[in-house]
Design a protein around this motif. Structure first.
Motif, PDB file in Angstrom:
ATOM      1  N   GLU B 164      -3.624 -10.211  -5.269  1.00 53.43           N
ATOM      2  CA  GLU B 164      -3.597  -8.912  -4.596  1.00 53.43           C
ATOM      3  C   GLU B 164      -4.950  -8.553  -3.988  1.00 53.43           C
ATOM      4  O   GLU B 164      -5.583  -7.571  -4.369  1.00 53.43           O
ATOM      5  N   GLU B 166      -5.614  -7.240  -1.343  1.00 56.24           N
ATOM      6  CA  GLU B 166      -5.610  -5.985  -0.593  1.00 56.24           C
ATOM      7  C   GLU B 166      -5.792  -4.761  -1.476  1.00 56.24           C
ATOM      8  O   GLU B 166      -6.048  -3.667  -0.968  1.00 56.24           O
ATOM      9  N   SER B 196       0.548 -11.081  -2.943  1.00 62.93           N
ATOM     10  CA  SER B 196       0.377  -9.872  -2.137  1.00 62.93           C
ATOM     11  C   SER B 196       1.676  -9.099  -1.985  1.00 62.93           C
ATOM     12  O   SER B 196       2.771  -9.654  -2.034  1.00 62.93           O
ATOM     13  N   GLN B 198       1.563  -6.936   0.710  1.00 68.13           N
ATOM     14  CA  GLN B 198       1.237  -6.375   2.012  1.00 68.13           C
ATOM     15  C   GLN B 198       1.931  -7.125   3.142  1.00 68.13           C
ATOM     16  O   GLN B 198       1.765  -8.335   3.289  1.00 68.13           O
ATOM     17  N   LYS B 241       4.810  -2.667   0.228  1.00 70.13           N
ATOM     18  CA  LYS B 241       4.068  -1.709   1.037  1.00 70.13           C
ATOM     19  C   LYS B 241       4.144  -2.096   2.507  1.00 70.13           C
ATOM     20  O   LYS B 241       4.186  -3.270   2.840  1.00 70.13           O
ATOM     21  N   GLY B 242       4.082  -1.142   3.370  1.00 65.11           N
ATOM     22  CA  GLY B 242       3.968  -1.425   4.806  1.00 65.11           C
ATOM     23  C   GLY B 242       5.300  -1.795   5.423  1.00 65.11           C
ATOM     24  O   GLY B 242       5.365  -2.086   6.613  1.00 65.11           O
TER      25      GLY B 242
END
Ligand SMILES: Nc1ncnc2c1ncn2[C@@H]1O[C@H](COP(=O)(O)OP(=O)(O)OP(=O)(O)O)[C@@H](O)[C@H]1O
Ligand SMILES: [Mg+2]
Lengths: 305, 245
Positions: B164, B166, B196, B198, B241-242
């Motif tokens: 992770e 990010e 991740s 992201q 996320k995102g």
């Protein structure tokens, strides 16, 4: 001076040869060599062993080296050194004691240092203690340091004991007048059956006096350490005591910080922490290719840097 | 090439029963590939990464790196063979400075002038402000995390595992970081395994692995897996996320 004495001088004072400026080398309980300057005088005491170091007011950027070397076993050396630092002076003082004990008897040095630091003078004091030698005799150092800072005067004391001292009891007492500042950085590593005790007392007597004690220590083997830093504030002042220790093996560390406010405007803080090396610190360094032993060494080296 | 075969990791739970955190994980990552591991919290991603680095010892299965069985090697030995891992929660060191840590990572006594700066810039840190700082509690979470990533860049190992990367990192540094991953991937000297959540990072992947409940739930080319994650047809992926919703 003998070869071994020079080796010890390197350890305690980074000296390869006689230094610039004033110095006084004491070897095995007697004066070895001395140099004074136009601004710094060194005089032997008449009534007891030791010296007076007199720094003229306004002396700038000068240094005094006063190392002590003990390379004879069975010697107990007690010295009284008094420092008189004139108003507005700015000097470095490098002290320190190294013992090379080849015998089975105790080698002991007890240095009693008293500093009278004039108005607005600044002193940087560096003291290193070191012991070595193949003998079985104990190396003992019991220093006592008293510092009296006049208005606006300051002292930074770096006191380090990293190796080879079997037993030490260190007493440090500092009185700080208005606008003065005392900073003590203490570093200590003990191993084997070594014992170390450090008692630091800073008394902030005047307005805007500042005191800081940062003590970092590592206790390995079955060594024992005791810290008793005490900060007293008698006026509007600021004091901070921070003790941080790493404990290893079967060592014992006791830290007893105290703060004592005798004025409503005294601002005093203490922090003390004792813990082992965090496991993930060692693991992280191992993922960078270090062995466990190398990782531990790096962590301790950084901690006591 | 990294080959993980039938990897298991069990621990004894507080009630004395067995907790199987990794159940029979098999995964092959070709040299030079960028593979993103994603999946719900607690799925076993970090456990898997730490097992590859040797930070935890699997209870079954094998790990081969470039044909060599590393399952029973120490952390240090794996590091020397080119395995590296950036911690999800990096430790702090009282007294070690950023430049000391980077020099240790690079495996030399001192960094060449400008070398530390180069690693820090790649994670969006201004070297002048950080190189002499201690990696202690005075650094913010995002700063420690980026320094951690910089140590992996300094190591320059054949296998770089990021956990992770990010997390806690601001938008500007994150942009810098994705550029860095992209560049390392293009150079083709390293195999990248990035854990991740992201979208921006998942989009860099050649392949995506979804780890869930201690198992590889899905593994395939990005083109195949990514649309399914976005369309929520892969269960348990609503955490990402995102993602558009
Ligand atoms: N030593 C342990 N003892 C008990 N439970 C453990 C242990 N190690 C991991 N776990 C559990 O195993 C599961 C997987 O943990 P892991 O850290 O691998 O998850 P993760 O996929 O990395 O999650 P996240 O996305 O939150 O980082 C979690 O439920 C965790 O609590
Ligand atoms: Mg995780």
């Amino acid at each position: 001076m003998e070869q071994v004495d020079w080796k010890i001088l390197r350890e305690i004072a980074d000296l390869e040869k006689t230094p610039q400026g004033a110095y006084n080398f004491r070897v095995n309980g007697a004066l070895d060599s001395r140099q004074t300057t136009a601004n710094i005088d060194i005089v032997s005491k008449q009534d007891k062993p030791g010296i007076d170091i007199i720094v003229k007011p306004g002396t700038k950027k000068e240094s005094v080296h006063i190392p002590v070397v003990l390379s004879a076993t069975g010697l107990t050396d007690v010295v009284y050194n008094d420092f008189y630092i004139g108003e507005g002076a700015d000097v470095d003082i490098v002290a320190g004691c190294g013992i090379h004990n080849t015998g089975c008897e105790t080698a002991q040095h007890d240095g009693i240092h008293v500093f009278h630091i004039g108005k607005n003078a600044r002193v940087r004091y560096v003291e290193r203690h070191y012991g070595e030698g193949p003998g079985t005799g104990e190396n003992i150092l019991n220093p006592r340091t008293e510092v009296y800072l006049e208005e606006g005067a300051s002292i930074t004391m770096e006191m380090t004991q990293i190796r080879g001292v079997d037993s030490t009891i260190r007493d440090t007492v500092v009185e700080v007048a208005a606008g003065g500042e005392c900073i003590i950085n203490e570093k200590l590593l003990t191993d084997g059956a070594q014992r170390a005790e450090s008692n630091v007392e800073i008394i902030l007597t005047g307005e805007d006096a500042t005191g800081r004690v940062v003590s970092r220590s590592v206790a390995k083997g079955e060594s024992v350490q005791v810290f008793r830093p005490c900060m007293t504030g008698k006026d509007k002042c600021f004091g901070h005591v921070q003790c941080d220790s790493i404990i290893m093996d079967t060592a014992k560390i006791k830290s007893i910080p105290a703060i004592d406010a005798q004025s409503v405007d005294a601002q005093l803080i203490h922090e003390a922490a004792i813990g082992k090396i965090a496991g993930d610190q060692i693991l992280k360094l191992m993922t960078l290719g270090l062995t466990e032993e190398e990782a531990e060494e790096k962590i301790l080296e950084g901690f006591l840097n | 090439m990294l080959e993980i075969s039938h990897l298991r990791y069990d621990v004894t739970a507080e009630d004395g029963g067995a907790l199987d955190i990794l159940k029979d994980v098999s995964l092959t990552v070709e040299t030079g590939k960028l593979v993103v591991i994603t999946g719900p919290n607690g799925g076993g991603k970090t456990t898997l990464a730490r097992a590859i680095m040797g930070l935890n010892q699997p209870t079954g299965g094998t790990i081969h790196w470039n044909g060599q069985d590393i399952t029973n090697l120490s952390i240090t030995e794996r590091a020397k063979l080119g395995v590296s891992y950036g911690f999800q929660q990096p430790p702090r060191f009282k007294g070690l400075r950023v430049k000391d840590l980077l020099a240790l990572a690079a495996g030399k006594p001192d960094l060449a002038p400008g070398e530390g700066c180069q690693y820090l810039t790649q994670v969006g840190l201004c070297a002048d402000d950080y190189i002499d700082r201690e990696v202690d509690a005075s650094l913010s979470g995002g700063e420690v995390k980026r320094i951690e990533i910089a140590t992996i860049l300094a190591r320059g190992a054949g296998l770089m595992i990021f956990d992770e990367p990010e997390a806690g990192i601001d938008l500007w540094s994150f942009a810098k970081l994705t550029e860095t991953f992209e560049r390392i991937h293009k150079q083709g000297n390293a195999t990248l395994l990035i854990i991740s959540h992201q979208e921006r990072i998942i989009q860099l992947a050649d392949e995506i692995v979804v780890v869930e409940k201690g198992e590889v739930a899905h593994h395939g080319p990005r083109e195949e897996i990514f649309p399914r994650i976005m369309a929520r047809t892969i269960p348990g992926c609503g955490y990402m996320k995102g993602g558009e919703s």
